[in-house]
Design a protein around this motif. Sequence first.
Motif, PDB file in Angstrom:
ATOM      1  N   LEU A 133      41.813  32.385   0.672  1.00  0.00           N
ATOM      2  CA  LEU A 133      42.888  32.808  -0.234  1.00  0.00           C
ATOM      3  C   LEU A 133      42.525  32.445  -1.674  1.00  0.00           C
ATOM      4  CD1 LEU A 133      45.977  31.616   1.862  1.00  0.00           C
ATOM      5  CD2 LEU A 133      44.732  33.790   2.002  1.00  0.00           C
ATOM      6  N   SER A 134      42.442  33.455  -2.530  1.00  0.00           N
ATOM      7  CA  SER A 134      42.136  33.258  -3.940  1.00  0.00           C
ATOM      8  C   SER A 134      43.391  33.501  -4.764  1.00  0.00           C
ATOM      9  CB  SER A 134      41.024  34.218  -4.393  1.00  0.00           C
ATOM     10  OG  SER A 134      39.838  33.969  -3.671  1.00  0.00           O
ATOM     11  N   LEU A 135      43.791  32.502  -5.521  1.00  0.00           N
ATOM     12  CA  LEU A 135      45.020  32.571  -6.312  1.00  0.00           C
ATOM     13  C   LEU A 135      44.726  32.885  -7.765  1.00  0.00           C
ATOM     14  CD1 LEU A 135      45.358  30.177  -4.031  1.00  0.00           C
ATOM     15  CD2 LEU A 135      47.478  29.717  -5.258  1.00  0.00           C
ATOM     16  N   ILE A 176      47.789  36.438  -4.430  1.00  0.00           N
ATOM     17  CA  ILE A 176      46.815  35.811  -3.559  1.00  0.00           C
ATOM     18  C   ILE A 176      45.961  36.918  -2.982  1.00  0.00           C
ATOM     19  CG2 ILE A 176      46.473  34.649  -1.341  1.00  0.00           C
ATOM     20  CD1 ILE A 176      48.963  33.011  -1.902  1.00  0.00           C
TER      21      ILE A 176
END
Length: 505
Positions: free
Chosen positions: A469-471, A484
Amino acid sequence: MTYTTRREFLSALALASIPGILPAAKQGTTSVRSSTAGLESRDFESLRNRILEEIAVGAATGVAVAVVHRGQIIWEEGFGWANREAAVKATSRTPFNLASLTKPFTTTMLMTLVAEGKLSLDDPANKHLAKSKIIGTNGIADAATVRQLGAHVSGLPKMFAMYDRNEANLALSSEALLAEYGRLAYPPGSCYEYSNIGFAALSAIASNLTGVEIGPLITQRVLTPLGLDDSFFDTNVTWLSTGAVRYDSSGDPIPYYTTATPASGELYASAHDLARFAMFNMNNRDRARILDDRWMEELHKPVFVGPSGVATTFGWFTQHLKSGKQVIFKGGGQPGVATALRMVPSEDLACLVLTNRSDGDELCQSICDEILSGYLPEWRQPEDNSGPSPSPFVITPELGGHWQGALTNDGAKMQVRLNIESSDSATLQLNEKPAEKITEMHMEGVAFTGVSTGLIDSPDARRTGAKTLSLKLIPHAGMLVGRILATDSKTVTLPYVFSLNRAPA
């Protein structure tokens, strides 16, 4: 048999007994360095030898190059293999998948509709979206314009998904994709984020206005009138076997696939055709003036200027050299594809490189750099990015603390809790699952970014197992808003948007 829709073609492909490597039934003429009388004499021998060496040691599979100067193609040549297993060589007339270099063709097609008065680039996108509208809170969705969609500043997030022939039923129409993922992560115009979803919206707009699907529409309005005879949209089953096979970074063939957003990356074109498209963009348009100067200027006009000076336009990126000369450029990359096109209109100069390898980007960039540096000593490599460079995260009162909200897209409805405790400590919690640590924390301008892990409760995330998960969140009106991205080893990138309020003390 004629397939009238993308879904029909993909379904037929899924059911057919088609090998992973498609035979090449139609090949263009083998091309070498141009020897046409009157053309400029340049020695590209060192580059030819380098490309051949890369192929010989297995670092490249197929490569095609072209150089345009003063209204003529002065070099076009193919090297290596379009289809190694079938012993089909690459030539300057071999169609390569362009990946994101498709985008300028899509926006050129849209501009022909603008020129006919069917829409304005500064219209709200939702004005021309029928079945599925872009969604945003507090009415901000209607502020997202057609121009912003093509310049990656509409507020729609990133997305990439690919489907093999056994997953044909998962490929959605542009309208259906917008229904699942067409939610704004950021206020329109507030920040840059490269967005294939924006091009799905452009595709839907064009089809709503014309009643024609994206592939035939680009063919009718751009490819055919410009005489780009080697080029085709990949849902054209009669031409698909002529295109270069895609290979991974180990040189193994990649089975045929399509993507979730065709208008952003599914055009095939030869080096010869792409050189002619470059000439069209540099005002060499005598053969077919599908757009006059006014509309070409709109295509190339900066929309959002990043801190490095690289700007987005309607489909392109642009920057200026130290002398003030404008560079217009675009590249593409996805599994089995790396492409680059660079143009300097004031010099009537362009260079392009097409490869059919996942790891071909460095080769594309270095070939263009070597060629263009020979003409322009001030040349510097451009970057297809208008965003700020990452810097170490330092907590601020605006970002620190406890936050909560809800995450949506693709049927997901999950509670989110974000806790930013210090410059090196933060956690993310989804529903009642254990909180996970956020790593790789940075600032990108005003945005907080980081990486965590977890499974989003949505059909696409469950199917692909995308758990990284990249925020990316920006402060807005006392909240944190953003997205996300759920990713996995298959290169799927699925966006989920959310707004966070400060949690009660």
